[in-house]
Scaffold this motif. Structure first.
Motif, PDB file in Angstrom:
ATOM      1  N   HIS A   1      -1.785 -17.616 -12.119  1.00 38.19           N
ATOM      2  CA  HIS A   1      -1.808 -16.291 -12.540  1.00 38.19           C
ATOM      3  C   HIS A   1      -0.464 -15.979 -13.255  1.00 38.19           C
ATOM      4  O   HIS A   1      -0.237 -14.866 -14.112  1.00 38.19           O
ATOM      5  CB  HIS A   1      -1.734 -15.172 -11.356  1.00 38.19           C
TER       6      HIS A   1
ATOM      7  N   PRO B   1     -12.339  -8.177  -9.678  1.00 39.95           N
ATOM      8  CA  PRO B   1     -12.018  -8.759  -8.364  1.00 39.95           C
ATOM      9  C   PRO B   1     -10.300  -8.629  -8.110  1.00 39.95           C
ATOM     10  O   PRO B   1      -9.700  -8.727  -9.056  1.00 39.95           O
ATOM     11  CB  PRO B   1     -12.261 -10.133  -8.833  1.00 39.95           C
ATOM     12  N   ILE B   2     -10.234  -8.567  -6.770  1.00 40.76           N
ATOM     13  CA  ILE B   2      -8.926  -8.548  -6.417  1.00 40.76           C
ATOM     14  C   ILE B   2      -8.654  -9.783  -5.494  1.00 40.76           C
ATOM     15  O   ILE B   2      -9.208 -10.104  -4.609  1.00 40.76           O
ATOM     16  CB  ILE B   2      -8.537  -7.251  -5.424  1.00 40.76           C
ATOM     17  N   TYR B   3      -7.809 -10.471  -5.721  1.00 43.69           N
ATOM     18  CA  TYR B   3      -7.077 -11.711  -5.148  1.00 43.69           C
ATOM     19  C   TYR B   3      -5.909 -11.572  -4.042  1.00 43.69           C
ATOM     20  O   TYR B   3      -4.870 -10.659  -4.498  1.00 43.69           O
ATOM     21  CB  TYR B   3      -6.924 -12.753  -5.919  1.00 43.69           C
TER      22      TYR B   3
ATOM     23  N   ASP C   1      -4.642 -16.422  -2.643  1.00 45.23           N
ATOM     24  CA  ASP C   1      -5.526 -16.684  -3.846  1.00 45.23           C
ATOM     25  C   ASP C   1      -7.143 -16.739  -3.602  1.00 45.23           C
ATOM     26  O   ASP C   1      -7.575 -17.255  -4.482  1.00 45.23           O
ATOM     27  CB  ASP C   1      -5.104 -17.893  -4.805  1.00 45.23           C
ATOM     28  N   TYR C   2      -7.364 -16.275  -2.589  1.00 42.58           N
ATOM     29  CA  TYR C   2      -9.022 -15.879  -2.609  1.00 42.58           C
ATOM     30  C   TYR C   2      -9.177 -14.633  -2.649  1.00 42.58           C
ATOM     31  O   TYR C   2      -8.341 -13.774  -2.404  1.00 42.58           O
ATOM     32  CB  TYR C   2      -9.287 -16.360  -0.827  1.00 42.58           C
ATOM     33  N   LYS C   3     -10.615 -14.438  -3.082  1.00 47.16           N
ATOM     34  CA  LYS C   3     -10.916 -13.182  -3.451  1.00 47.16           C
ATOM     35  C   LYS C   3     -10.881 -12.109  -2.153  1.00 47.16           C
ATOM     36  O   LYS C   3     -11.735 -12.798  -1.129  1.00 47.16           O
ATOM     37  CB  LYS C   3     -12.465 -13.185  -4.145  1.00 47.16           C
TER      38      LYS C   3
ATOM     39  N   THR D   1     -13.176  -5.945  -4.412  1.00 49.40           N
ATOM     40  CA  THR D   1     -13.482  -5.711  -5.715  1.00 49.40           C
ATOM     41  C   THR D   1     -13.242  -4.161  -5.846  1.00 49.40           C
ATOM     42  O   THR D   1     -13.672  -3.274  -4.949  1.00 49.40           O
ATOM     43  CB  THR D   1     -14.890  -5.917  -5.956  1.00 49.40           C
TER      44      THR D   1
ATOM     45  N   HIS E   1      -8.477  -8.707 -13.542  1.00 48.10           N
ATOM     46  CA  HIS E   1      -8.522  -9.126 -12.174  1.00 48.10           C
ATOM     47  C   HIS E   1      -7.292  -8.579 -11.541  1.00 48.10           C
ATOM     48  O   HIS E   1      -6.160  -8.299 -12.342  1.00 48.10           O
ATOM     49  CB  HIS E   1      -8.836 -10.383 -11.841  1.00 48.10           C
TER      50      HIS E   1
ATOM     51  N   MET F   1      -4.000  -8.872  -8.315  1.00 46.50           N
ATOM     52  CA  MET F   1      -3.478  -9.470  -7.063  1.00 46.50           C
ATOM     53  C   MET F   1      -2.761  -8.492  -6.301  1.00 46.50           C
ATOM     54  O   MET F   1      -2.448  -7.533  -6.680  1.00 46.50           O
ATOM     55  CB  MET F   1      -2.344 -10.677  -7.601  1.00 46.50           C
TER      56      MET F   1
ATOM     57  N   LYS G   1      -7.095 -10.451   3.517  1.00 44.91           N
ATOM     58  CA  LYS G   1      -8.178  -9.847   3.562  1.00 44.91           C
ATOM     59  C   LYS G   1      -8.284  -9.238   5.096  1.00 44.91           C
ATOM     60  O   LYS G   1      -8.884  -7.985   5.025  1.00 44.91           O
ATOM     61  CB  LYS G   1      -9.370 -10.990   3.607  1.00 44.91           C
TER      62      LYS G   1
END
Length: 98
Positions: A3, A23-25, A29-31, A34, A80, A82, A87
């Motif tokens: 990024h 999308p939001i990571y 660095d994993y999604k 959204t 996108h 960050m 999560k």
């Protein structure tokens, strides 16, 4: 995904038209989710981020300020974001109800 070469969005670009479905990571660095919609515009806006689930089913909406998201555009023009949140941390937030 690297990024570091992605251009940060300007305050004028922080609109619902640009950010819905972005999308939001997370920090790993994993999604993690959204953006489903915004409350307000610009840097002071709040984003409703759908976290978890699959294809929008079973996801949990949480409210984050855009200051908690680093919104950017990649070399292909795709927007996108960050966040430092994981999560699991986002799933632990209260569910947002409009």
């Amino acid at each position: 995904m690297d990024h570091s070469t992605h251009a940060r969005l300007s305050a004028a670009e922080l609109t619902e038209t640009n950010l819905v479905d972005a999308p939001i990571y997370g920090a790993d660095d994993y999604k993690v989710g959204t953006i489903s919609h915004l409350h307000g515009t610009g840097e002071s806006a709040q984003a409703v981020v759908d976290v978890g689930g699959f294809l929008g089913i079973g996801s949990k909406p949480v409210l984050l300020t855009l200051s908690q998201l680093n919104m950017m555009r990649d070399e292909n023009g795709n927007i996108h974001g960050m966040t430092a949140w994981t999560k699991d941390e986002l799933m632990a937030l209260p569910e947002h109800r409009d």
